[in-house]
Design an enzyme around this catalytic site. Structure first.
Site, short mmCIF file in Angstrom:
data_model
loop_
_atom_site.label_atom_id
_atom_site.label_comp_id
_atom_site.label_asym_id
_atom_site.label_seq_id
_atom_site.Cartn_x
_atom_site.Cartn_y
_atom_site.Cartn_z
N ARG A 148 0.79 -1.12 0.09
CA ARG A 148 -0.03 0.05 -0.04
C ARG A 148 0.84 1.21 0.01
O ARG A 148 1.80 1.08 0.79
CB ARG A 148 -0.90 0.12 1.24
CG ARG A 148 -1.91 1.22 1.22
CD ARG A 148 -2.92 1.15 2.37
NE ARG A 148 -1.98 1.90 3.57
CZ ARG A 148 -2.87 2.31 4.70
NH1 ARG A 148 -4.12 1.97 4.82
NH2 ARG A 148 -2.00 2.98 5.54
N TYR A 160 -3.54 11.11 6.15
CA TYR A 160 -3.76 9.86 6.50
C TYR A 160 -2.75 8.83 6.22
O TYR A 160 -2.13 8.89 4.88
CB TYR A 160 -5.34 8.90 6.06
CG TYR A 160 -4.85 7.75 6.16
CD1 TYR A 160 -4.58 6.83 5.24
CD2 TYR A 160 -5.05 7.07 7.50
CE1 TYR A 160 -4.50 5.52 5.53
CE2 TYR A 160 -5.06 6.05 7.91
CZ TYR A 160 -4.63 4.91 6.73
OH TYR A 160 -4.40 3.45 7.12
N ASP A 211 -5.11 3.94 -0.04
CA ASP A 211 -6.23 4.19 0.91
C ASP A 211 -6.61 5.57 0.89
O ASP A 211 -5.84 6.45 1.24
CB ASP A 211 -5.91 3.92 2.27
CG ASP A 211 -7.22 3.64 3.34
OD1 ASP A 211 -7.20 3.20 4.44
OD2 ASP A 211 -8.33 4.15 2.83
N HIS A 213 -9.14 6.81 2.41
CA HIS A 213 -9.84 7.16 3.76
C HIS A 213 -10.98 8.13 3.74
O HIS A 213 -10.92 9.13 4.65
CB HIS A 213 -8.59 7.45 4.47
CG HIS A 213 -8.41 6.98 5.92
ND1 HIS A 213 -9.15 7.50 7.01
CD2 HIS A 213 -8.08 5.82 6.43
CE1 HIS A 213 -9.03 6.93 8.00
NE2 HIS A 213 -8.46 5.77 8.06
N GLU A 237 -9.13 2.24 -1.95
CA GLU A 237 -9.71 1.89 -0.67
C GLU A 237 -10.84 3.01 -0.04
O GLU A 237 -9.89 4.12 0.08
CB GLU A 237 -9.06 1.19 0.50
CG GLU A 237 -9.49 0.90 1.64
CD GLU A 237 -8.67 0.83 2.75
OE1 GLU A 237 -7.50 0.44 2.57
OE2 GLU A 237 -9.16 0.59 3.93
N GLU A 263 -13.99 -1.31 6.11
CA GLU A 263 -13.22 -1.54 7.50
C GLU A 263 -14.31 -1.20 8.80
O GLU A 263 -13.93 -1.57 9.58
CB GLU A 263 -11.93 -1.06 7.53
CG GLU A 263 -11.86 0.32 7.46
CD GLU A 263 -10.44 1.10 7.45
OE1 GLU A 263 -9.43 0.55 6.69
OE2 GLU A 263 -9.97 2.11 8.32
N ARG A 284 -13.88 -5.02 3.21
CA ARG A 284 -12.89 -4.96 4.37
C ARG A 284 -13.30 -5.41 5.51
O ARG A 284 -12.37 -5.35 6.44
CB ARG A 284 -12.57 -3.38 4.05
CG ARG A 284 -11.78 -3.04 2.76
CD ARG A 284 -10.25 -3.15 2.79
NE ARG A 284 -9.62 -2.20 3.81
CZ ARG A 284 -8.57 -2.62 4.55
NH1 ARG A 284 -8.06 -3.78 4.41
NH2 ARG A 284 -7.88 -1.75 5.36
N GLU A 340 -4.85 -7.41 4.94
CA GLU A 340 -3.93 -6.19 5.58
C GLU A 340 -2.94 -6.89 6.66
O GLU A 340 -3.45 -7.42 7.40
CB GLU A 340 -5.07 -5.03 5.85
CG GLU A 340 -3.80 -3.94 6.52
CD GLU A 340 -4.70 -2.71 6.72
OE1 GLU A 340 -6.05 -2.99 6.71
OE2 GLU A 340 -4.37 -1.61 6.89
N TRP A 403 -12.35 12.15 8.68
CA TRP A 403 -10.65 11.97 8.57
C TRP A 403 -10.41 10.46 8.13
O TRP A 403 -11.31 9.69 8.12
CB TRP A 403 -10.19 11.69 10.29
CG TRP A 403 -8.81 11.42 10.57
CD1 TRP A 403 -7.96 12.02 10.33
CD2 TRP A 403 -8.58 10.23 10.56
NE1 TRP A 403 -6.58 11.19 10.50
CE2 TRP A 403 -6.82 10.25 10.91
CE3 TRP A 403 -8.83 8.82 10.94
CZ2 TRP A 403 -6.19 8.92 10.88
CZ3 TRP A 403 -8.36 7.84 11.22
CH2 TRP A 403 -6.76 7.67 11.10
#
Ligand code: CS2
Ligand code: MG
Length: 403
Positions: A148, A160, A211, A213, A237, A263, A284, A340, A403
């Site tokens: 990643r 992030y 990611d 995020h 992601e 996630e 995820r 991950e 965030w």
């Protein structure tokens, strides 16, 4: 018949907070479950201690499904990260017990191995593109087949996934939430350069992931997906906040870049439309936040019907107990995608001795009985809980953002 005789919660902080549930049976068998919810650890600890454990004592530990249904339907107030993390911890501990009583590593109870090993991805990051590519080359040298990429954004003080320490990323960095500043425009300008430099340095025999995020609108995510197509990312992601699952329809219309999300999902209902409309390629969700192994298997089976593969979350704020549970699940699940793997610190690994291993870009849960992981309570007691919050984000004009 053996019964659940005792259960307790262990809160420890070997560099970051972890919440663990221990269940012990009348036959002297012990099972462990991760209950860590980054930034809200004490809420889950209390949910377990004050509301779940009293209902467990005296029950048959082998009735995993019945206990899951009791805790899910019996809560009345269904779903949510706190409830489902508590249910998850009970579920993991009961599967751990069942494996130990059966004399088998958990994956054997889930249908046995479907592959030799579990492909994982590491986290290359740096404050500049050059630093990130250098870190990615190190991961490739270590044998990772998937990496990643998260780089600093020119003009932003932080973003992030970029850690002070190259290998250990811990975003919960302060006693009260740190306020970061975000600019989508600056970010969107920087990511294609990152991938161009990475492909140039790493070539095509390694998967590259990113990611986002939760920080783009659907049309911005569509644009980034198109911009990255020439570099063939393995996935993009959390491109968009998934509260409104339908918003992924727009992204899907514009780009062939594979999409991963989930996630922060805590039940199948968070992903139902995304999966059945094939708006994503990887789900995820993982055991600790999505109701445990029992519910994660349901999500994966539903996803399999729609060509969606698994890509379980595995950040350092999920304890080695979650990593062990994920690896047993990953080894067996038919529609496995990737796992991950953010390495824990040596301090954390000492508190949570485990059987899982890494070699040549893949992991294996090992052949120890049950989950093959435990919590060293004496060592855990040396690390006092320390309140820590995840950061928050504001736009450059002060607007509160994701965030
Ligand atoms: C991230 C996580 O691993 C990931 O993909 O999204 O690092 C996430 O920020 C943390 O788990 C939040 O606690
Ligand atoms: Mg993520």
């Amino acid at each position: 018949m053996s019964t659940i005789e005792r259960a307790r919660v262990v809160i420890t902080c070997p560099g970051r907070n972890f919440v663990t549930l221990i269940i012990e049976t009348s036959d002297g068998v012990r099972g462990v479950g991760d209950a860590t919810l980054n930034g809200r650890e004490l809420a889950v600890a209390s949910y377990l201690q004050d509301h779940v454990i009293p209902c467990l004592i005296g029950r048959d530990p082998h009735r995993i499904e019945d206990i899951w249904q009791f805790l899910y339907r019996g809560a009345y107030w269904r779903r949510g990260p706190v409830t489902m993390s508590a249910i998850a911890a009970v579920d993991m501990a009961l599967w751990d017990i069942k494996g130990k009583v059966a004399g088998l590593p958990l994956y054997q109870l889930l249908g046995g191995a479907s592959r030799q090993g579990v492909m994982v991805y590491g986290h290359a990051n740096g404050s500049t593109v050059a630093e990130t590519v250098e870190a990615a080359l190190e991961y490739k040298t270590q044998g990772y087949k998937a990496i990643r990429l998260q780089s600093g954004v020119p003009g932003l003080a932080s973003t992030y996934g970029v850690s002070k320490d190259r290998y250990f990323y811990e975003p919960a960095d302060a006693d009260l939430p740190t306020e970061n500043v975000w600019s989508t425009e600056k970010y969107l300008r920087s990511v294609p350069d990152l991938f161009a430099a990475a492909r140039d340095a790493l070539s095509w025999d390694v998967h590259l992931l990113h990611d986002v995020h939760h920080r783009l609108t659907p049309i911005e995510a569509a644009r980034l997906g198109k911009d990255l197509e020439p570099y063939r990312p393995f996935w993009m992601e959390d491109a968009v906040v998934a509260d409104n699952q339908e918003s992924f329809r727009l992204v899907r219309q514009h780009t062939t870049t594979p999409l991963a999300v989930g996630e922060i999902f805590n039940s199948i209902w968070d992903a139902k439309l995304l999966i059945q409309e094939q708006l994503i390629d990887y789900i995820r969700a993982t055991a600790v936040h999505a109701g445990g192994i029992t519910h994660l298997r349901r999500i994966a089976a539903f996803a399999d019907m729609f060509n969606v593969r698994t890509g379980c979350h595995g950040a350092t704020d999920l304890s080695p107990i979650s990593m062990a549970a994920a690896l047993h699940f990953d080894l067996s699940v038919p529609n496995f995608g990737i796992q991950e793997y953010m390495r824990h610190t040596e301090e954390t690994d000492a508190v949570f001795p485990h059987a899982y291993t890494f070699a040549n870009g893949a992991m294996h849960p090992g052949e120890a009985l049950g989950l093959g992981v435990d919590v060293n309570e004496e060592l855990a007691a040396r690390y006092e809980y320390k309140r820590a919050y995840l950061p928050v984000n504001r736009l450059e004009d002060g607007t509160m953002y994701n965030w």
